[in-house]
Write an enzyme that holds these catalytic residues in place. Sequence first.
Site, PDB file in Angstrom:
ATOM      1  N   LYS A 206     -22.310  31.970 -89.427  1.00 53.63           N
ATOM      2  CA  LYS A 206     -22.308  30.787 -90.300  1.00 53.63           C
ATOM      3  C   LYS A 206     -23.546  29.921 -90.115  1.00 53.63           C
ATOM      4  O   LYS A 206     -23.888  29.130 -90.984  1.00 53.63           O
ATOM      5  CB  LYS A 206     -21.023  29.987 -90.088  1.00 53.63           C
ATOM      6  CG  LYS A 206     -19.833  30.757 -90.643  1.00 53.63           C
ATOM      7  CD  LYS A 206     -18.567  29.950 -90.693  1.00 53.63           C
ATOM      8  CE  LYS A 206     -17.478  30.743 -91.398  1.00 53.63           C
ATOM      9  NZ  LYS A 206     -17.112  31.977 -90.665  1.00 53.63           N
TER      10      LYS A 206
HETATM   11  C1  LIG Z   1     -16.584  33.113 -91.245  1.00 57.80           C
HETATM   12  C2  LIG Z   1     -16.613  34.391 -90.481  1.00 57.80           C
HETATM   13  C3  LIG Z   1     -16.305  35.630 -91.078  1.00 57.80           C
HETATM   14  C4  LIG Z   1     -15.849  35.755 -92.516  1.00 57.80           C
HETATM   15  O1  LIG Z   1     -16.836  35.431 -93.448  1.00 57.80           O
HETATM   16  P1  LIG Z   1     -16.406  35.031 -94.942  1.00 57.80           P
HETATM   17  O2  LIG Z   1     -17.664  34.620 -95.583  1.00 57.80           O
HETATM   18  O3  LIG Z   1     -15.417  33.915 -94.797  1.00 57.80           O
HETATM   19  O4  LIG Z   1     -15.801  36.248 -95.543  1.00 57.80           O
HETATM   20  C5  LIG Z   1     -16.383  36.774 -90.309  1.00 57.80           C
HETATM   21  N1  LIG Z   1     -16.723  36.711 -89.006  1.00 57.80           N
HETATM   22  C6  LIG Z   1     -17.017  35.551 -88.390  1.00 57.80           C
HETATM   23  C7  LIG Z   1     -17.354  35.559 -86.943  1.00 57.80           C
HETATM   24  C8  LIG Z   1     -16.987  34.351 -89.105  1.00 57.80           C
HETATM   25  O5  LIG Z   1     -17.264  33.205 -88.474  1.00 57.80           O
END
Ligand SMILES: *Cc1c(COP(=O)(O)O)cnc(C)c1O
Length: 532
Positions: free
Chosen positions: A113
């Site tokens: 993120k």
């Molecule tokens: C947010 C997240 C995801 C999922 O991503 P999306 O965009 O919500 O599908 C997968 N793995 C981790 C570690 C995340 O923080």
Amino acid sequence: MKYFSTRGDGTSVSFEEAVLTGLAPDGGLFIPDAIPLPPPGWKESWASYSFQQLSEAVLSLYIDESEIPRADLRDLVERSYSTFRAPEITPLKRLNPQLYVLELFHGPTYAFKDVALQFLGNLFEYFLKRRNAKKAPGEEKEKLTVVGATSGDTGSAAIYGLRNKENISIFILHPKGKVSPIQEAQMTTVTDANVHNIAVQGTFDDCQDIVKALFSDREFNATHKLGAINSINWARILAQTVYYFLAYFSVRSQLPQGAEIQFVVPTGNFGDILAGYYAKRMGVPMAQLVVATNANDILARFWASGRYEKVESAAEGNSMETLPVNGASDGKQATDASGVKETLSPAMDILVSSNFERLLWYLAAEANQGADAVMRAGRTVADWMGKMKTDGRVTVPTQVLDLARRDFTARSVSDQQTLATIERWYDEGPYIADPHTAVGLTAVDLLPKQPDLIRVVLSTAHPAKFSEAVEKALSSHKDFNFENDVTPEEFKGLLHKERRVIDVPAAEIELVKQVIEEEAVKMKAGAQNTSI
Ligand SMILES: *Cc1c(COP(=O)(O)O)cnc(C)c1O
């Protein structure tokens, strides 16, 4: 480029408005009024671009110069990725000739993120600064109060994205004592004056309920200008399209004649993989995108059946499925009050996938081509989302499902499979995958073997962030030591750093409001002091 709502009639807003408001007033999500194509010859001219250069090139297709001049965009991108530890920003690791891992976790909080939130934080600050520069002396400055709830994984990425940003304060609620020690340390050791961690005596659901209630409190919202930075913000999707381009250029030279890349994406709210869909539509050559989910498998069930439903309907069950979903539901998982299953890959523990609505819009528009296509797609999506709200389910027409299957396939993965995969790659790589990445690696095993594909699994977190799963998977390996083999030095230091956290002794909205109000007063006083 303008943006309109997935539930609207095509009435459009600027990029700035789409980013600052997040959610459209009608409850829909903003999408661009067209998907732009890169300039002719981009496959050659962009081939040696760095992540930052690609980011500037791709983002400028979606953001008019009149909104953000190119030099400003370049500066925003440079600053956003200067906080990353890897020079490639998102490096690619080869596990075998057919399989790569695209590591998205080299940002400040070791989670994918960061790629979007480092950029979004700078973008917010940029827009606010520009608005405030236009104000008369003495006129009140425009401010933003970002409020969010976290169960531990994503709060720190938001905090690191907004720390020390002018005219923005951020309040992150977490359930006291219910987040892992390292995640708690990551959040609470950020001591910038604009960052406020609130430890609520309660559960994650309590925290989320309080945040929702704050947003629907009109008076409070108007006073404090509440902002959300959740995964539906368009700028987050946009920032994430870049690594699909980068990975394509890196893998391209390894591709045998006639072979294709296939991206496999650990998925929760569908933001990461949706960015891949935009890259595909923009012309990045790739096979079907693979949605990899954990036991919270609403998406895998959709691709199997065309039904988008919160809880699998008992009457129909699995017997109707036309595609394999692969045994994620081992039925032993704890389920919280809302129906979300607790898994070893908690960042993907969702009931519905917020960004999926954007894909539904494209599917509806393609199925409804012709005059008024935009208007009719908006109406269709509004209708589907209304059904989700009232009935918890909606079934799309076969034509729509066929279109979805043209660009995607989906697999769901159990915790047991996730653990086995972490162990297998420790032995075979050796590569230590975090549980989310392991969901993606498992999905690869569940897909048909295809020698004409090179698969790239998106790795969404550093294994040190999810010690429970990694230690569990590798506990029988005598030579494995989590502290030595996984934990980065930076994490070890974190546990001893100064912390700042505000305790709220009960899960009550009034107590949280009080905290936000008190801090706002302090910020104001602080700002006056510095201007004297
Ligand atoms: C947010 C997240 C995801 C999922 O991503 P999306 O965009 O919500 O599908 C997968 N793995 C981790 C570690 C995340 O923080």
